[in-house]
Design an enzyme around this catalytic site. Sequence first.
Site, PDB file in Angstrom:
ATOM      1  N   ASP A 173      31.981   8.914  13.092  1.00 36.69           N
ATOM      2  CA  ASP A 173      32.038   8.461  14.490  1.00 36.69           C
ATOM      3  C   ASP A 173      30.689   8.647  15.195  1.00 36.69           C
ATOM      4  OD1 ASP A 173      32.030  11.174  14.460  1.00 36.69           O
ATOM      5  OD2 ASP A 173      33.665  11.437  15.906  1.00 36.69           O
ATOM      6  N   HIS A 216       5.525  -0.604   3.087  1.00 37.28           N
ATOM      7  CA  HIS A 216       6.592  -0.158   3.992  1.00 37.28           C
ATOM      8  C   HIS A 216       7.138   1.208   3.574  1.00 37.28           C
ATOM      9  CE1 HIS A 216       7.356  -4.585   5.292  1.00 37.28           C
ATOM     10  NE2 HIS A 216       6.298  -4.051   5.877  1.00 37.28           N
ATOM     11  N   ASP A 276       0.913   4.348  10.011  1.00 35.07           N
ATOM     12  CA  ASP A 276       1.241   3.133  10.767  1.00 35.07           C
ATOM     13  C   ASP A 276       2.379   3.532  11.696  1.00 35.07           C
ATOM     14  OD1 ASP A 276       2.073   0.664  11.694  1.00 35.07           O
ATOM     15  OD2 ASP A 276       2.012  -0.318   9.728  1.00 35.07           O
ATOM     16  N   ASP A 331       1.660  -0.958  18.016  1.00 35.40           N
ATOM     17  CA  ASP A 331       1.714  -1.003  16.549  1.00 35.40           C
ATOM     18  C   ASP A 331       0.302  -0.719  16.034  1.00 35.40           C
ATOM     19  OD1 ASP A 331       2.195  -1.545  13.894  1.00 35.40           O
ATOM     20  OD2 ASP A 331       2.555  -3.698  14.155  1.00 35.40           O
ATOM     21  N   HIS A 377      -0.775  -8.881   2.221  1.00 37.24           N
ATOM     22  CA  HIS A 377      -0.025  -9.247   3.431  1.00 37.24           C
ATOM     23  C   HIS A 377      -0.911 -10.048   4.374  1.00 37.24           C
ATOM     24  CE1 HIS A 377      -1.970  -6.084   5.867  1.00 37.24           C
ATOM     25  NE2 HIS A 377      -1.772  -5.250   4.850  1.00 37.24           N
ATOM     26  N   HIS A 416       0.557 -10.390  13.572  1.00 36.37           N
ATOM     27  CA  HIS A 416       1.822 -10.964  14.043  1.00 36.37           C
ATOM     28  C   HIS A 416       1.862 -10.786  15.547  1.00 36.37           C
ATOM     29  CE1 HIS A 416       3.173  -6.760  14.339  1.00 36.37           C
ATOM     30  NE2 HIS A 416       2.651  -6.589  13.145  1.00 36.37           N
ATOM     31  N   HIS A 429       7.564  -7.145  15.431  1.00 37.12           N
ATOM     32  CA  HIS A 429       7.218  -8.481  14.928  1.00 37.12           C
ATOM     33  C   HIS A 429       7.826  -9.421  15.946  1.00 37.12           C
ATOM     34  CE1 HIS A 429       6.877  -6.737  10.614  1.00 37.12           C
ATOM     35  NE2 HIS A 429       5.858  -6.433  11.373  1.00 37.12           N
ATOM     36  N   GLU A 437      -4.623  -6.579  11.482  1.00 33.75           N
ATOM     37  CA  GLU A 437      -4.357  -5.459  10.577  1.00 33.75           C
ATOM     38  C   GLU A 437      -4.656  -5.753   9.105  1.00 33.75           C
ATOM     39  OE1 GLU A 437      -0.100  -4.721   9.979  1.00 33.75           O
ATOM     40  OE2 GLU A 437       0.312  -6.134  11.586  1.00 33.75           O
ATOM     41  N   TYR A 454      -5.457  -2.255  -0.922  1.00 34.21           N
ATOM     42  CA  TYR A 454      -4.546  -1.274  -1.522  1.00 34.21           C
ATOM     43  C   TYR A 454      -4.790  -1.215  -3.026  1.00 34.21           C
ATOM     44  CZ  TYR A 454      -2.551  -2.471   2.981  1.00 34.21           C
ATOM     45  OH  TYR A 454      -2.396  -2.720   4.325  1.00 34.21           O
ATOM     46  N   ARG A 485      -5.463   0.535   5.718  1.00 36.74           N
ATOM     47  CA  ARG A 485      -5.160  -0.537   6.684  1.00 36.74           C
ATOM     48  C   ARG A 485      -5.667  -0.044   8.030  1.00 36.74           C
ATOM     49  NH1 ARG A 485      -0.338  -1.265   5.519  1.00 36.74           N
ATOM     50  NH2 ARG A 485       0.895  -0.128   7.047  1.00 36.74           N
ATOM     51  N   GLU A 507      -5.234  -1.223  12.003  1.00 37.23           N
ATOM     52  CA  GLU A 507      -4.436  -2.152  12.817  1.00 37.23           C
ATOM     53  C   GLU A 507      -4.599  -1.852  14.295  1.00 37.23           C
ATOM     54  OE1 GLU A 507      -0.155  -1.868  12.211  1.00 37.23           O
ATOM     55  OE2 GLU A 507       0.111  -3.838  13.129  1.00 37.23           O
TER      56      GLU A 507
HETATM   57  N1  GLY Z   1       4.328  -1.662  11.487  1.00 38.51           N
HETATM   58  C1  GLY Z   1       4.698  -2.916  11.006  1.00 38.51           C
HETATM   59  C2  GLY Z   1       3.560  -3.798  10.898  1.00 38.51           C
HETATM   60  O1  GLY Z   1       2.438  -3.352  10.959  1.00 38.51           O
HETATM   61  O2  GLY Z   1       3.698  -4.979  10.817  1.00 38.51           O
HETATM   62 MN    MN Z   2       1.811  -4.744  12.538  1.00 43.94          MN
HETATM   63 MN    MN Z   3       1.925  -1.539  11.886  1.00 44.54          MN
END
Ligand code: GLY
Ligand code: MN
Ligand code: MN
Length: 455
Positions: free
Chosen positions: A41, A243, A260, A271, A350, A354, A361, A384, A388, A421, A423
């Site tokens: 619950d 991820h 991230d 982000d 990637h 975005h 996103h 970003e 890798y 990365r 970003e």
């Molecule tokens: N944190 C998700 C992205 O960077 O798209």
């Molecule tokens: Mn992002």
């Molecule tokens: Mn991100």
Amino acid sequence: MLARAISAATFAQRRRALMDQMGPNSIALLPAAPPANRNSDVEYPYRQNSDFYYLTGFPEPGALAVLTPNSEQEYLLFCRERDPQMETWHGRRAGPQGAVKRYGADNAYPIAKLDQLLPRLLENREQVYYAIGHRPDFDRQVMEWIKQVRSRVRLGVQAPTTFIALDRLLHDMRLHKDPEEVAVMRESARIAVEAHCRAMRVCRPGMMEYEIEADILHTFLRYGAGWSYPAIVAGGDNSCILHYTENNAVLGDGEVLLIDAGAEVDGYASDITRTFPINGRFSAEQRAIYELVLAAQQAAIAKVRPGCHFNEPHDAAVRTLTEGLVTLGLLHGEVDALITDEQYKALYMHRTGHWLGMDVHDVGDYKSGSDWRTFEPGMVTTVEPGLYIPAGGKIMDAQWARLGVHLETELDERWWRIGVRIEDDVLVTADGHEVLTEAAPKTVDDIEALMREGR
Ligand code: GLY
Ligand code: MN
Ligand code: MN
């Protein structure tokens, strides 16, 4: 009201702007997000539906907004009734009176009356706007109401004939941020920047990834913010898992840490990704990869301005990365061919950004017809790029690739376990851009200097 919250006047303006785009004899229906069960619950912390919140600012579940342009009461809100016993157990409710007084509804009704009243509101409306096909339960409910209207056509009632996806109109509005939204996003960015700086200061070899995650969440919560997505705190080889969310490994001396993490303030996301050496000093290989990603990010950010289209930052990042990888001896061949054959994708798999807003996103089309959309003031995008190289990282063998044979070759071990990365969140302005997350250090010198501060 918090200075960083969206004002009642802005919510009203948004409803007006949406209704001005709707047909003359139409109705829009927007349900609040349903609560989500976690286990037994126990529920997940409630998060309002972004579209619903964008138009109403109403934070509760069990609600439905109805917009009928050109009618006497253009904005109706169905919501849960006040109930002292339920409120003692589960928290306060606005109730229909509060919906009118505090949330600007022209009128409000108990949600329990929805099935009784909604078919009458649909009578003699030609067009129904709602997010068709997103929630099967709501699709069914709308069709039930329509059936009831149809059952009354012999009494001279007309049933709606046209169903229009509300999301298209709404999402284009959400893509263009107004000044209040930009102010809230700036605050969300400021808090996330502070969290990343704190992480750089406290990080030491031997700590657990989750200890750093705790520091990030500490900063968010101190400011009354939440997270906009579960934080990725990825040390060493984990930095190469895009991820990664386990966040439960030891931070090794001599490895990198990729974080991230973004905050959420009054429904708006930041982000940010930063990558830094766990012991405070980049190794030669880490520095080489890092500086290449930073150069790619700078080339990409330069393409975020009115007149450039959405894919130009990505193209710029891919070119810079590919050229740099050839220079470092990590890719072999002609830059143009490596790009055309997408060989860079072994190390950069990637895309470069975005839309960012209420959803991390965020909504909004990326193309208009077959063309990439052009940046306009008020849009916010992330930038970003990354590289890798996991343990055992491979690229395509260039000689065989030229002959059309897919054969992989392993990269030298000294490059392994480096995932980088970088970003930032970038607002398009009238004459260029503003990096909302600029204050988070990202040159090698600035990162190493900040990390020394904490030691
Ligand atoms: N944190 C998700 C992205 O960077 O798209
Ligand atoms: Mn992002
Ligand atoms: Mn991100």
